[in-house]
Structures are given as structure tokens and as C-alpha cells.
Design an enzyme around this catalytic site. Structure first.
Site, PDB file in Angstrom:
ATOM      1  N   GLU A 115       0.860  -1.184   0.000  1.00  0.00           N
ATOM      2  CA  GLU A 115       0.000   0.000   0.000  1.00  0.00           C
ATOM      3  C   GLU A 115       0.886   1.220   0.000  1.00  0.00           C
ATOM      4  O   GLU A 115       2.031   1.151   0.431  1.00  0.00           O
ATOM      5  CB  GLU A 115      -0.846   0.030   1.290  1.00  0.00           C
ATOM      6  CG  GLU A 115      -1.856  -1.072   1.363  1.00  0.00           C
ATOM      7  CD  GLU A 115      -2.430  -1.225   2.767  1.00  0.00           C
ATOM      8  OE1 GLU A 115      -2.329  -0.278   3.568  1.00  0.00           O
ATOM      9  OE2 GLU A 115      -2.974  -2.303   3.046  1.00  0.00           O
ATOM     10  N   LYS A 117       2.031   4.769   1.519  1.00  0.00           N
ATOM     11  CA  LYS A 117       1.990   5.356   2.849  1.00  0.00           C
ATOM     12  C   LYS A 117       1.525   6.799   2.683  1.00  0.00           C
ATOM     13  O   LYS A 117       2.272   7.647   2.192  1.00  0.00           O
ATOM     14  CB  LYS A 117       3.381   5.295   3.487  1.00  0.00           C
ATOM     15  CG  LYS A 117       3.412   5.620   4.950  1.00  0.00           C
ATOM     16  CD  LYS A 117       4.709   5.114   5.574  1.00  0.00           C
ATOM     17  CE  LYS A 117       4.732   5.311   7.068  1.00  0.00           C
ATOM     18  NZ  LYS A 117       4.904   6.700   7.466  1.00  0.00           N
ATOM     19  N   ASP A 119       0.468  10.498   3.517  1.00  0.00           N
ATOM     20  CA  ASP A 119       1.105  11.411   4.452  1.00  0.00           C
ATOM     21  C   ASP A 119       0.073  12.364   5.057  1.00  0.00           C
ATOM     22  O   ASP A 119      -0.306  13.362   4.448  1.00  0.00           O
ATOM     23  CB  ASP A 119       2.194  12.195   3.713  1.00  0.00           C
ATOM     24  CG  ASP A 119       3.264  12.678   4.662  1.00  0.00           C
ATOM     25  OD1 ASP A 119       3.226  12.280   5.840  1.00  0.00           O
ATOM     26  OD2 ASP A 119       4.131  13.454   4.230  1.00  0.00           O
ATOM     27  N   TYR A 226      -6.918   2.058   5.850  1.00  0.00           N
ATOM     28  CA  TYR A 226      -5.944   1.014   5.536  1.00  0.00           C
ATOM     29  C   TYR A 226      -5.930  -0.173   6.494  1.00  0.00           C
ATOM     30  O   TYR A 226      -5.133  -1.082   6.330  1.00  0.00           O
ATOM     31  CB  TYR A 226      -4.534   1.596   5.409  1.00  0.00           C
ATOM     32  CG  TYR A 226      -4.100   2.442   6.603  1.00  0.00           C
ATOM     33  CD1 TYR A 226      -3.843   1.866   7.842  1.00  0.00           C
ATOM     34  CD2 TYR A 226      -3.947   3.814   6.461  1.00  0.00           C
ATOM     35  CE1 TYR A 226      -3.454   2.633   8.911  1.00  0.00           C
ATOM     36  CE2 TYR A 226      -3.551   4.590   7.538  1.00  0.00           C
ATOM     37  CZ  TYR A 226      -3.308   3.997   8.759  1.00  0.00           C
ATOM     38  OH  TYR A 226      -2.932   4.759   9.825  1.00  0.00           O
ATOM     39  N   LYS A 313      10.493   3.938   3.137  1.00  0.00           N
ATOM     40  CA  LYS A 313      10.358   5.386   2.936  1.00  0.00           C
ATOM     41  C   LYS A 313      11.000   5.803   1.622  1.00  0.00           C
ATOM     42  O   LYS A 313      12.161   5.475   1.373  1.00  0.00           O
ATOM     43  CB  LYS A 313      11.060   6.130   4.082  1.00  0.00           C
ATOM     44  CG  LYS A 313      10.366   5.964   5.419  1.00  0.00           C
ATOM     45  CD  LYS A 313       9.217   6.937   5.524  1.00  0.00           C
ATOM     46  CE  LYS A 313       8.818   7.118   6.957  1.00  0.00           C
ATOM     47  NZ  LYS A 313       8.772   8.391   7.496  1.00  0.00           N
ATOM     48  N   CYS A 407      12.940  48.155   6.388  1.00  0.00           N
ATOM     49  CA  CYS A 407      12.301  47.724   5.145  1.00  0.00           C
ATOM     50  C   CYS A 407      13.248  47.895   3.956  1.00  0.00           C
ATOM     51  O   CYS A 407      13.798  48.977   3.767  1.00  0.00           O
ATOM     52  CB  CYS A 407      11.020  48.528   4.924  1.00  0.00           C
ATOM     53  SG  CYS A 407      10.232  48.153   3.355  1.00  0.00           S
ATOM     54  N   CYS A 410      11.554  50.799   1.635  1.00  0.00           N
ATOM     55  CA  CYS A 410      11.353  52.206   1.987  1.00  0.00           C
ATOM     56  C   CYS A 410      12.199  52.622   3.181  1.00  0.00           C
ATOM     57  O   CYS A 410      12.208  53.787   3.564  1.00  0.00           O
ATOM     58  CB  CYS A 410       9.879  52.476   2.283  1.00  0.00           C
ATOM     59  SG  CYS A 410       9.310  51.722   3.799  1.00  0.00           S
ATOM     60  N   CYS A 425       6.494  45.931   7.641  1.00  0.00           N
ATOM     61  CA  CYS A 425       6.854  47.327   7.394  1.00  0.00           C
ATOM     62  C   CYS A 425       5.608  48.149   7.699  1.00  0.00           C
ATOM     63  O   CYS A 425       4.586  47.986   7.049  1.00  0.00           O
ATOM     64  CB  CYS A 425       7.285  47.531   5.949  1.00  0.00           C
ATOM     65  SG  CYS A 425       7.339  49.282   5.516  1.00  0.00           S
ATOM     66  N   CYS A 431       5.256  53.010   1.517  1.00  0.00           N
ATOM     67  CA  CYS A 431       6.160  51.953   1.073  1.00  0.00           C
ATOM     68  C   CYS A 431       5.748  51.525  -0.346  1.00  0.00           C
ATOM     69  O   CYS A 431       4.648  51.020  -0.551  1.00  0.00           O
ATOM     70  CB  CYS A 431       6.048  50.791   2.048  1.00  0.00           C
ATOM     71  SG  CYS A 431       7.188  49.461   1.728  1.00  0.00           S
TER      72      CYS A 431
HETATM   73  P1  AMP Z   1       5.228   6.234  11.493  1.00  0.00           P
HETATM   74  O1  AMP Z   1       4.407   7.454  11.840  1.00  0.00           O
HETATM   75  O2  AMP Z   1       6.441   6.548  10.667  1.00  0.00           O
HETATM   76  O3  AMP Z   1       5.454   5.333  12.660  1.00  0.00           O
HETATM   77  O4  AMP Z   1       4.337   5.401  10.478  1.00  0.00           O
HETATM   78  C1  AMP Z   1       3.129   4.864  10.905  1.00  0.00           C
HETATM   79  C2  AMP Z   1       2.011   5.663  10.369  1.00  0.00           C
HETATM   80  O5  AMP Z   1       1.927   5.568   8.958  1.00  0.00           O
HETATM   81  C3  AMP Z   1       0.703   5.138  10.819  1.00  0.00           C
HETATM   82  O6  AMP Z   1       0.368   5.632  12.088  1.00  0.00           O
HETATM   83  C4  AMP Z   1      -0.249   5.668   9.781  1.00  0.00           C
HETATM   84  O7  AMP Z   1      -0.759   6.902  10.209  1.00  0.00           O
HETATM   85  C5  AMP Z   1       0.632   5.946   8.582  1.00  0.00           C
HETATM   86  N1  AMP Z   1       0.194   5.241   7.368  1.00  0.00           N
HETATM   87  C6  AMP Z   1      -0.008   5.840   6.172  1.00  0.00           C
HETATM   88  N2  AMP Z   1      -0.391   4.974   5.241  1.00  0.00           N
HETATM   89  C7  AMP Z   1      -0.463   3.763   5.839  1.00  0.00           C
HETATM   90  C8  AMP Z   1      -0.831   2.469   5.379  1.00  0.00           C
HETATM   91  N3  AMP Z   1      -1.165   2.237   4.104  1.00  0.00           N
HETATM   92  N4  AMP Z   1      -0.807   1.462   6.278  1.00  0.00           N
HETATM   93  C9  AMP Z   1      -0.442   1.696   7.567  1.00  0.00           C
HETATM   94  N5  AMP Z   1      -0.098   2.894   8.051  1.00  0.00           N
HETATM   95  C10 AMP Z   1      -0.094   3.932   7.210  1.00  0.00           C
HETATM   96 ZN    ZN Z   2       8.466  49.554   3.530  1.00  0.00          ZN
END
Ligand code: AMP
Ligand code: ZN
Length: 669
Positions: A115, A117, A119, A226, A313, A407, A410, A425, A431
Site C-alpha cells: 500500500e 503510505k 502522508d 488502511y 520510505k 524595510c 522604503c 513594514c 512603502c
Molecule cells: P510512522 O508514523 O512513521 O510510525 O508510520 C506509521 C504511520 O503511517 C501510521 O500511524 C499511519 O498513520 C501511517 N500510514 C499511512 N499509510 C499507511 C498504510 N497504508 N498502512 C499503515 N499505516 C499507514
Molecule cells: Zn516599507
């Protein structure tokens, strides 16, 4: 009794329908009705619920707009601990992990699910008896914050499950802020002189902790799931569990893939390392999970993370380069932004020469100095940023960076208010960059939208001493413009015509154009609607201002400051004199909007509130089109008294919604 159950039935049906439409739109991305039809149904439901409070339901689609204010979030202990993931950065580490897995399980082959990951911020959703009971942040893994009220505003999360495939369960996922929405939010923030958010992940997790759920509802958050956690999981594999979750209406990304060996896993990783940049949201790696739930059980957990999963990662889009110079930009509101000028470097497919340093604190925190080798990263945002310094390469004679005190434009001494990240400023009216910035804002598309004038022309006109503020625009004459560099008669004519035409721009846009700090497009609309004229607005007291829906202390104070300044009053008086709209006109009271954009209406019958022609005009004023006869292209028929039966039949045959005058008024607000 019978009556009541009818209403109950009607409410239930509307809720089901709206849930389905939310699902089509937010999860499947395949809406089957127009936004307008959706709004109509939602309003219908709202009305039924208000009139029949005994049927109030906190999981109704009408409750998605937020409203609850949370003073402090309740701490909740997780029923099942939320673990971290072990991280890996190379193939070797993944191979080592597989070796351990195979050894514990005593097998030669293991099936995986790969899957992405995502963010964002992790969330745990608990469902009981088919409804969302609670949403809790990860916190320290043992306990987190109850953010249910905020989570309910995220429309891709089902509040009620339509099928019963599993008893009580938890489902885990990531709250994310897709890039489009993130960038749009930032554009709006910059528009009103607020600091843009630094990245989608922090903004997503920050959003969960907002105290006003109405604010959360406005943010385009999404949730990707997930992991299903259940005592009695009817599935044998992780993949099947996610398929089940998909059937239950959860948003499960289609990028998940079963891999029968590590080679397939590596191919998945290589593929997505580049392809991920085309996704609408940010990802920072791949999570590899053992697919069999029985094997997951057997593998169990270490003190910190499951043995049955590992994260890989992606390498951040990072490069190093030399910092040649720090320059300071002055914004329209006077805010100073330090910018790093770099030795050009190739990063994520583009050449980067400049990066943001945000503010004085950031420079101090990173201890960035001229001549340093710095690390540059590209996140979701448009301008890359400096994330660190390679101290091993620091020149011997390097000097700490001294933030400017005056600034650059000015020369006025900068100020920094308590709690403000930025220096400002204070020379608002002297300005040059602030002056031209304000005029540029005034003419911009979302404000006065003056054709023929652009940012550069404004600078030129200012440099030549022809304009000192936005009111001066209205005194420009062709003969003054023609002699200027790169100007011709034609362009001069266009400019004058564009300025002339801007006198028709409705008051709400004029109000936005004035550039009052914190008065963005939406706020300007609210204020225009409430106060109706600039005079009413500028005479309003603090109490009156904050009594308006969604106008808080900060905006109110900013308006009061603006009106207390005689320079502003003079500018406004001049604009009035030139004929710029400083109040809502009778017809724009109904509001000229774009609500009906792209929609075609047929009007039929006699109306109580409108003369027929006024109704047509109102449709056009709100961006819609009026047609004389019903066809497949008609979106709505507005029916008054005595609508002709043949028209009604035709509309019904073609399945075109017939709405009443009252419905129409509700839509245009
Ligand atoms: P870390 O924060 O580096 O420990 O990574 C774990 C976090 O990755 C989990 O708490 C999830 O919030 C996040 N995460 C994002 N995508 C996934 C996924 N497909 N499966 C599991 N965790 C995920
Ligand atoms: Zn200024």
C-alpha cells in the site's frame, strides 16, 4: 400518528439518498446529480428536521456542516493500541525483514499487500451497531483525542453503514488534505494577508484539533482507510478485509496490490517512487503487510510496531545547493518574507533557484548563513523550502545571519507584533511595494477585474508618478498613458475602457478589492450582504460587526482600524465620486452570483414573489440560462401556479426536476 410516520419515512428516504450521493461524489468521484439538486434535497431535509425536531439525528447528512465548538478534546484510551511502523530505506532491510518473517512462520513463501503510505494524520474510527461512534487521534498510541465532531464533517467518511457485513469494529486510516484543496486554501490565505500553511500533512493534523467544527467543515479534508481491527473478523486476509471495507462505503485507494514475493514488492516500490507525484495527495513511502490474518496473529508485535508490516520510505525530493544571498520581499500587507537565492539545482524535474525561508525564527532555528550548503526540499507547495544546513561544509569565515531591521523598500524600521511570526513594514501608505501591491490586488481578477491592466503596468504607472493609490486609476487619461514605454494607443484605450467598466463591478467585489486586511472574498460577500453599503459598514461598531455570522474579533478589529484612518475614508469618498459601486443595488440584492453557472432553466406559470421577467433576470444574474421550451438540455423547470399540463408532462417524461419558486429562492439564498 400516520402523518408522523410518513414524515419519518420521508426523512429516512432523503437521508439515504443524500448519503448515497455523498458517497458517489466523495468516495467514487462519480456524482450522479448536480450540486444544485443535491443542495435542494439537503435543504428539504433540513426543513423537515427543523420542523420535526423529534427526528433529530446526529448522523444525518445535514449535520456534516459542523457547528459544535469543542473547548477541550476528551482523552480516550484506545481499545487496541495504535502501533508505529518499522521504517526501512533499502531493499536489503526489506529482505532482512522477510527473512525474520519466514523464520517465525516457518514457511518458504509469504503473500504481501503493498500500500502507499499516505502522508497525513492517523485516525481510529469506531463503529457500533452500524454507526460511527467515535473518532480518535493516534496520540501516543495508547490514548488519543476524541475528535468525532470534526471528523463527521469529512464527507467521505460514512456516518451510517448501509450494510451489515461485520459486528462492532474499528477502522484505521489517514486524514489527508489533497494538494488541490491545500493550494486553494493557501491562495485564499495569501489573498487576505495571512501566512500560508507550510504543508498538507501539518495542515491536516492541525485541522483535526480546531475547536470550531464549522471551520473544519470548510477544509477539503479526506480520509483513506488502511486497516480493519475486529474481534470477530469475518475475513481471512488483510486484502479481503479492505475489500469488505470498500463495500461498506469506506474510501480504500485502488493503488493497493497483492504481491506474491519480494520481487513484485520491489517493482511496486519502483513504480510508485515516480508515479506518486501524479497522485492528488502526498505519499512518503510504501507499507508492506503480510496478507494472511492468521500469519499476522502469529507474528504479533514488538514493543513499538507490528512484526507483520514494514514501511519503506521514499527518498525525499531533496537536493543540496549553495545559498548565495537572502533577499527580503515585501507583501501587499507589509509582511516581510525572506527568500533564499540559490545556486541553480535540479529538483523533482524543475530547476530551483529560490526557496522560502518563511521568517526570522526559521532562519534562526536552522542557523542558515550565506555561503552555506543547504538542503532544499519540494513538498506539495509551489515554492521549495530549505530544510537544513550541511554544517560540515560551512565556510570558516561564515557569519550568523542578521535579520534585517529596516524595510528593504522604503527604509522604515520593521515591527513585529507579539505572536506574529512575521516582521512588518508599518509604512502602509509610503512603502512603494505596499502601494503597488494594493493597487495590483484592486485590479485583480477576483476583485475589480480590470481588463488591459496587469501587475507590470501598475508598476509602470506608479513609477511614472501617474498613480499613487487605486482611486487615482479613475483619473487616468489616454494621453497620459500613450507616451509610456511599450504602450500604444490601442492598449491605452483598453486600459481606460477597462477602468470605466469596473464601475459596474458589484459592491461585494469592490469591498474585497479595497484590500482591508482579513477581508477575503467570502468575508466581503458576507459583509456586503449584511451591511448593504460601505457607509453602514464603516460606521458599524465592534459589537455590530461580530454579531454577523462568521465575523470574528480579528476581522472586526481590522475593519475598525481601516475606517479610523482618514486616508482610507478619502479614497472611498473619491471612489464613490467616480461612480464605483459602494452599495448593493436593488437588483444585486438578490445577489449577482455564479450559483447557477452552467444550468438551464425553463420558467412556467404565475409566481407569487416574482414577476416572470424578474424571475428570469434573477436566474441570469445568478449565472444561469433561461430557455423558452423544455428539452433534454433543461436542468430545472420552475413551476408557478397554473403551469401548463403539457409542459409538466414533458418535464416528467424527460426526468427534469420541477421546483417551486420557494425552492428557487432557497437555492439562491
Ligand atoms: P510512522 O508514523 O512513521 O510510525 O508510520 C506509521 C504511520 O503511517 C501510521 O500511524 C499511519 O498513520 C501511517 N500510514 C499511512 N499509510 C499507511 C498504510 N497504508 N498502512 C499503515 N499505516 C499507514
Ligand atoms: Zn516599507
Amino acid at each position: 400518528m400516520n402523518m408522523t410516520s410518513n414524515i419519518e419515512q420521508e426523512i429516512k428516504q432523503l437521508k439515504d439518498e443524500l448519503n448515497q450521493h455523498n458517497y458517489n461524489y466523495y468516495v467514487l468521484d462519480k456524482p450522479t446529480i448536480s450540486d444544485l439538486e443535491f443542495d435542494l434535497k439537503l435543504k428539504e431535509l433540513e426543513k423537515l428536521e427543523t420542523d420535526n425536531p423529534q427526528f433529530f439525528d446526529s448522523n444525518s447528512p445535514t449535520q456534516r456542516v459542523g457547528g459544535e465548538i469543542i473547548k477541550s478534546f476528551k482523552t480516550v484510551v484506545h481499545k487496541n493500541r495504535m502501533y508505529s511502523l518499522d521504517n526501512s530505506y533499502s531493499k536489503e532491510e526489506i529482505i532482512d525483514w522477510e527473512t525474520r518473517v519466514k523464520k517465525i512462520l516457518g514457511v518458504d513463501e509469504v503473500e504481501y499487500v503493498c500500500e502507499l503510505k499516505y502522508d497525513g494524520a492517523s485516525i481510529n474510527l469506531s463503529y457500533e451497531a452500524g454507526v460511527l461512534l467515535r473518532a480518535v487521534t493516534r496520540g501516543d498510541g495508547y490514548q488519543g483525542d476524541d475528535v468525532t465532531a470534526n471528523i463527521k464533517t469529512i464527507k467521505s467518511i460514512p456516518l451510517v453503514l448501509k450494510e451489515k457485513l461485520i459486528d462492532n469494529f474499528e477502522i484505521r486510516g489517514e486524514i489527508i488534505l489533497p494538494l488541490d484543496g491545500f493550494n486553494k486554501m493557501n491562495e485564499e490565505r495569501i489573498d487576505i494577508g495571512l501566512e500560508p500553511f507550510s504543508n498538507p500533512r501539518n495542515t491536516a493534523s492541525g485541522s483535526l484539533k480546531l475547536q470550531d467544527s464549522t471551520e473544519v467543515a470548510k477544509r477539503p479534508l479526506d480520509c483513506l482507510l488502511y486497516h480493519v481491527v475486529a474481534n470477530k473478523n469475518p475475513n481471512k486476509t488483510h486484502f479481503e478485509a479492505l475489500e469488505m471495507a470498500k463495500k461498506l462505503s469506506f474510501k480504500i485507494p485502488g493503488t493497493n496490490k497483492i504481491c506474491s514475493n519480494l520481487d513484485e514488492v520491489f517493482t511496486f516500490i519502483e513504480n510508485w517512487d515516480t508515479k506518486r507525484h501524479k497522485l492528488p495527495y502526498e505519499t512518503d513511502g510504501v507499507v508492506i503487510k503480510v496478507n494472511s490474518l492468521a500469519q499476522q496473529d502469529e507474528l504479533g508485535y514488538t514493543a513499538k510496531s507490528p512484526r507483520w508490516a514494514i514501511a519503506y520510505k521514499f527518498k525525499a525530493e531533496q537536493e543540496s545547493s549553495i545559498l548565495k544571498e537572502i533577499t527580503y520581499q515585501v507583501g501587499r500587507t507589509g509582511a516581510i518574507t525572506p527568500v533564499a537565492n540559490l545556486e541553480p539545482v535540479q529538483l523533482a524535474g524543475t530547476i530551483v533557484k529560490r526557496a522560502s525561508l518563511h521568517n526570522a525564527d526559521q532562519i534562526e532555528k536552522l542557523d542558515v548563513r550565506i555561503g552555506d550548503t543547504v538542503f532544499v526540499e519540494k513538498g506539495g507547495e509551489i515554492i521549495p523550502k530549505i530544510v537544513g544546513v550541511d554544517f560540515s561544509k560551512r565556510p570558516k569565515d561564515s557569519q550568523p545571519t542578521k535579520y534585517i531591521t529596516h524595510c528593504p523598500d522604503c527604509g522604515t524600521e520593521l515591527v513585529r507584533a507579539a505572536g506574529d511570526a512575521k516582521h512588518f513594514c508599518p509604512n502602509e501608505y509610503g512603502c512603494p511595494t505596499q502601494i503597488t501591491g494594493r493597487i495590483q490586488h484592486f485590479i485583480s481578477r477576483k476583485a475589480m477585474d480590470i481588463d488591459g491592466l496587469g501587475a507590470e503596468t501598475i508598476q509602470l504607472l506608479f513609477k511614472e508618478g501617474l498613480i499613487h493609490n487605486y482611486a487615482d486609476l479613475y483619473e487616468l487619461r489616454e494621453a497620459q498613458i500613450i507616451p509610456l514605454e511599450r504602450m500604444a494607443e490601442k492598449s491605452a484605450q483598453n486600459i481606460i475602457a477597462g477602468i470605466e467598466k469596473s464601475k459596474e463591478v458589484p459592491f461585494e467585489k469592490v469591498l474585497f478589492a479595497l484590500g482591508i486586511r482579513f477581508v477575503g472574498e467570502t468575508v466581503a460577500k458576507k459583509l456586503a450582504k449584511h451591511f448593504k453599503s460601505i457607509d453602514n459598514l464603516l460606521q458599524a461598531s465592534f459589537e455590530e460587526l461580530i454579531s454577523v455570522d462568521e465575523i470574528g474579533d480579528i476581522i472586526a478589529r481590522s475593519i475598525i482600524n481601516f475606517s479610523a484612518n482618514p486616508i482610507n475614508i478619502e479614497l472611498i469618498n473619491r471612489l464613490k465620486l467616480y461612480g464605483v459601486q459602494m452599495e448593493v443595488t436593488a437588483e444585486s440584492q438578490v445577489g449577482k452570483t455564479a450559483i447557477l453557472q452552467g444550468k438551464t432553466f425553463v420558467v412556467s406559470g404565475v409566481f407569487a414573489h416574482f414577476e416572470r421577467n424578474d424571475l428570469k433576470k434573477s436566474i441570469e444574474d445568478n449565472g444561469g440560462k433561461v430557455a423558452s421550451s423544455i428539452s433534454k438540455k433543461t436542468d430545472f423547470v420552475i413551476a408557478g401556479e397554473n403551469m401548463g399540463p403539457s409542459k409538466r408532462n414533458k418535464a416528467e417524461d424527460l426526468n427534469i426536476p420541477i421546483i417551486s419558486e420557494t425552492d428557487y429562492l432557497k437555492i439562491i439564498g
